[in-house]
Design an enzyme around this catalytic site. Sequence first.
Site, PDB file in Angstrom:
ATOM      1  N   ARG A  62    -128.740  30.169 -89.991  1.00  0.00           N
ATOM      2  CA  ARG A  62    -127.882  29.005 -89.716  1.00  0.00           C
ATOM      3  C   ARG A  62    -127.673  28.182 -90.989  1.00  0.00           C
ATOM      4  O   ARG A  62    -126.703  27.458 -91.139  1.00  0.00           O
ATOM      5  CB  ARG A  62    -128.479  28.143 -88.585  1.00  0.00           C
ATOM      6  CG  ARG A  62    -127.672  26.900 -88.263  1.00  0.00           C
ATOM      7  CD  ARG A  62    -127.918  26.363 -86.849  1.00  0.00           C
ATOM      8  NE  ARG A  62    -129.321  26.271 -86.506  1.00  0.00           N
ATOM      9  CZ  ARG A  62    -130.165  25.329 -86.945  1.00  0.00           C
ATOM     10  NH1 ARG A  62    -129.733  24.389 -87.748  1.00  0.00           N
ATOM     11  NH2 ARG A  62    -131.424  25.325 -86.570  1.00  0.00           N
ATOM     12  N   TYR A 115    -102.196  21.613 -83.946  1.00  0.00           N
ATOM     13  CA  TYR A 115    -102.723  22.502 -82.910  1.00  0.00           C
ATOM     14  C   TYR A 115    -103.272  21.664 -81.746  1.00  0.00           C
ATOM     15  O   TYR A 115    -103.933  20.642 -81.964  1.00  0.00           O
ATOM     16  CB  TYR A 115    -103.819  23.376 -83.527  1.00  0.00           C
ATOM     17  CG  TYR A 115    -104.531  24.252 -82.531  1.00  0.00           C
ATOM     18  CD1 TYR A 115    -103.832  25.090 -81.675  1.00  0.00           C
ATOM     19  CD2 TYR A 115    -105.911  24.248 -82.456  1.00  0.00           C
ATOM     20  CE1 TYR A 115    -104.494  25.886 -80.758  1.00  0.00           C
ATOM     21  CE2 TYR A 115    -106.588  25.047 -81.547  1.00  0.00           C
ATOM     22  CZ  TYR A 115    -105.860  25.859 -80.699  1.00  0.00           C
ATOM     23  OH  TYR A 115    -106.514  26.651 -79.788  1.00  0.00           O
ATOM     24  N   ASP A 187    -104.827  21.540 -92.702  1.00  0.00           N
ATOM     25  CA  ASP A 187    -105.038  22.832 -92.059  1.00  0.00           C
ATOM     26  C   ASP A 187    -104.000  23.803 -92.634  1.00  0.00           C
ATOM     27  O   ASP A 187    -102.798  23.623 -92.441  1.00  0.00           O
ATOM     28  CB  ASP A 187    -104.880  22.649 -90.538  1.00  0.00           C
ATOM     29  CG  ASP A 187    -105.196  23.911 -89.749  1.00  0.00           C
ATOM     30  OD1 ASP A 187    -104.959  25.009 -90.281  1.00  0.00           O
ATOM     31  OD2 ASP A 187    -105.648  23.792 -88.598  1.00  0.00           O
ATOM     32  N   LYS A 212    -107.084  33.877 -87.691  1.00  0.00           N
ATOM     33  CA  LYS A 212    -105.669  34.252 -87.786  1.00  0.00           C
ATOM     34  C   LYS A 212    -105.441  35.205 -88.966  1.00  0.00           C
ATOM     35  O   LYS A 212    -105.915  36.321 -88.936  1.00  0.00           O
ATOM     36  CB  LYS A 212    -104.825  32.974 -87.865  1.00  0.00           C
ATOM     37  CG  LYS A 212    -105.189  31.918 -86.806  1.00  0.00           C
ATOM     38  CD  LYS A 212    -104.986  32.456 -85.404  1.00  0.00           C
ATOM     39  CE  LYS A 212    -105.231  31.500 -84.252  1.00  0.00           C
ATOM     40  NZ  LYS A 212    -106.266  30.514 -84.283  1.00  0.00           N
TER      41      LYS A 212
HETATM   42  C1  LIG Z   1    -103.441  25.698 -86.855  1.00  0.00           C
HETATM   43  C2  LIG Z   1    -104.714  25.990 -86.134  1.00  0.00           C
HETATM   44  N1  LIG Z   1    -105.840  25.367 -86.516  1.00  0.00           N
HETATM   45  C3  LIG Z   1    -107.011  25.579 -85.881  1.00  0.00           C
HETATM   46  C4  LIG Z   1    -107.089  26.437 -84.801  1.00  0.00           C
HETATM   47  C5  LIG Z   1    -108.423  26.625 -84.104  1.00  0.00           C
HETATM   48  O1  LIG Z   1    -108.993  27.823 -84.523  1.00  0.00           O
HETATM   49  P1  LIG Z   1    -109.994  28.732 -83.613  1.00  0.00           P
HETATM   50  O2  LIG Z   1    -109.206  29.193 -82.440  1.00  0.00           O
HETATM   51  O3  LIG Z   1    -110.366  29.811 -84.568  1.00  0.00           O
HETATM   52  O4  LIG Z   1    -111.125  27.867 -83.232  1.00  0.00           O
HETATM   53  C6  LIG Z   1    -105.949  27.117 -84.380  1.00  0.00           C
HETATM   54  C7  LIG Z   1    -106.030  28.044 -83.232  1.00  0.00           C
HETATM   55  O5  LIG Z   1    -105.041  28.537 -82.756  1.00  0.00           O
HETATM   56  C8  LIG Z   1    -104.725  26.879 -85.061  1.00  0.00           C
HETATM   57  O6  LIG Z   1    -103.603  27.483 -84.677  1.00  0.00           O
END
Ligand SMILES: Cc1ncc(COP(=O)(O)O)c(C=O)c1O
Length: 396
Positions: A62, A115, A187, A212
Amino acid sequence: MADDFTAKHGEATRAIHGGQEPDPYIGAVSTPIYQTASFAFDSVEQAVARAAHLEEGYSYSRVGNPTTDALEHKLALLEEAEACVVFGSGMGAISALFLGLCRTGEHVVCADSIYGATHGLLTGPLAKWGLSATFVDAREPGNVARAIRPDTRLVYLESPSNPTLRLVDFEAVAQVAHDRGVLVAADNTFATSVNQLPLRVGVDLVLYSATKYISGHGDTLGGAVLGGAELIRRVRQAEILHGATLSPMNAFLLLRGAQTLPLRVRAHNAHALAVARWLEGHPAVGQVIYPGLERHPQHALARHQMRGFGGVVSFDMGSEARAEQYIDALRLCTIAASLGDVKTLVLQPARMSHRFMPPQARADAGITPGLVRLAVGLEDVEDIIADLEQALARVE
Ligand SMILES: Cc1ncc(COP(=O)(O)O)c(C=O)c1O
């Protein structure tokens, strides 16, 4: 981190070699999966020295693990970041960012087009813990400037945003935030380091859902935060304590995916542009949203800020029912709640990825009931377009 020999190379070389020296013990070319919870100490004295960071080495997975370390090293080289910390998911990364850098009674300014779960995290658990958020249309840097208060700690951005592909001028927003002593986090999941490097233009921290494009194959969750060493030290501390740890096995899958990130993302860019142009010319499709299209209202900013425009195209089918009918009629494209895979994935944001957002917040983000989000994959682009065309013929 970005100071070893691979830092001097092109991005494909960094993607392939970064963080991945042949294993020093037996020469394994592929980084081993150190599938262990803990690491043996020679003595109590050594255990104490490792915990106090007086001696280099591992203690507990961890806190650190060689396979996840290799991934952190590679991602830092790709993002041109001083440091990186990886997580078990993108939401783990986003949670640790706020937990590590903000405290109760402070405030964040957040882009209103983000998101759905990020919005939910800020308005749910973090609001309950006393971190307040103001959501603004961050396409206009003046809106960010006006929302900053004396207790604002962080400006949080997503560009291009999920799913309406709105852009934020990183340089302009970083300037207004830094003028007031506020950090900026972005992000970068949709664009990736291949298409833009926000840290280069003043953003302090970059976040990823590595699930992704970094994975690219839809076989693992993952997340990352990148930036300066001191900020990342604080985010890592939050991770160690709240435990959104990436497993060594999933770090291995992400290492494998990241090696082809530049190749794949450039192909996603090309396929998405071809699909967007085709959709744009079709009379049965409403608004087509893609930053690479000349008619995207922020196309000039996209050209200035990005090297490629990403693999996601969104478009409006006019109503919730037509969007559903259209998505259900697709055969090659898979209905699924992710993006960035080699396979083309499709969803209806208002009823899937962003369904928990309050209706007004969805409207502010430009998410209409008829919106379709298409994460264009790496199948032959003629086959993707043929599938889109046959489905259109079946919509009333
Ligand atoms: C732009 C974006 N940021 C963060 C996330 C969250 O990621 P995770 O699903 O890997 O927790 C997503 C998920 O679709 C996303 O599209």
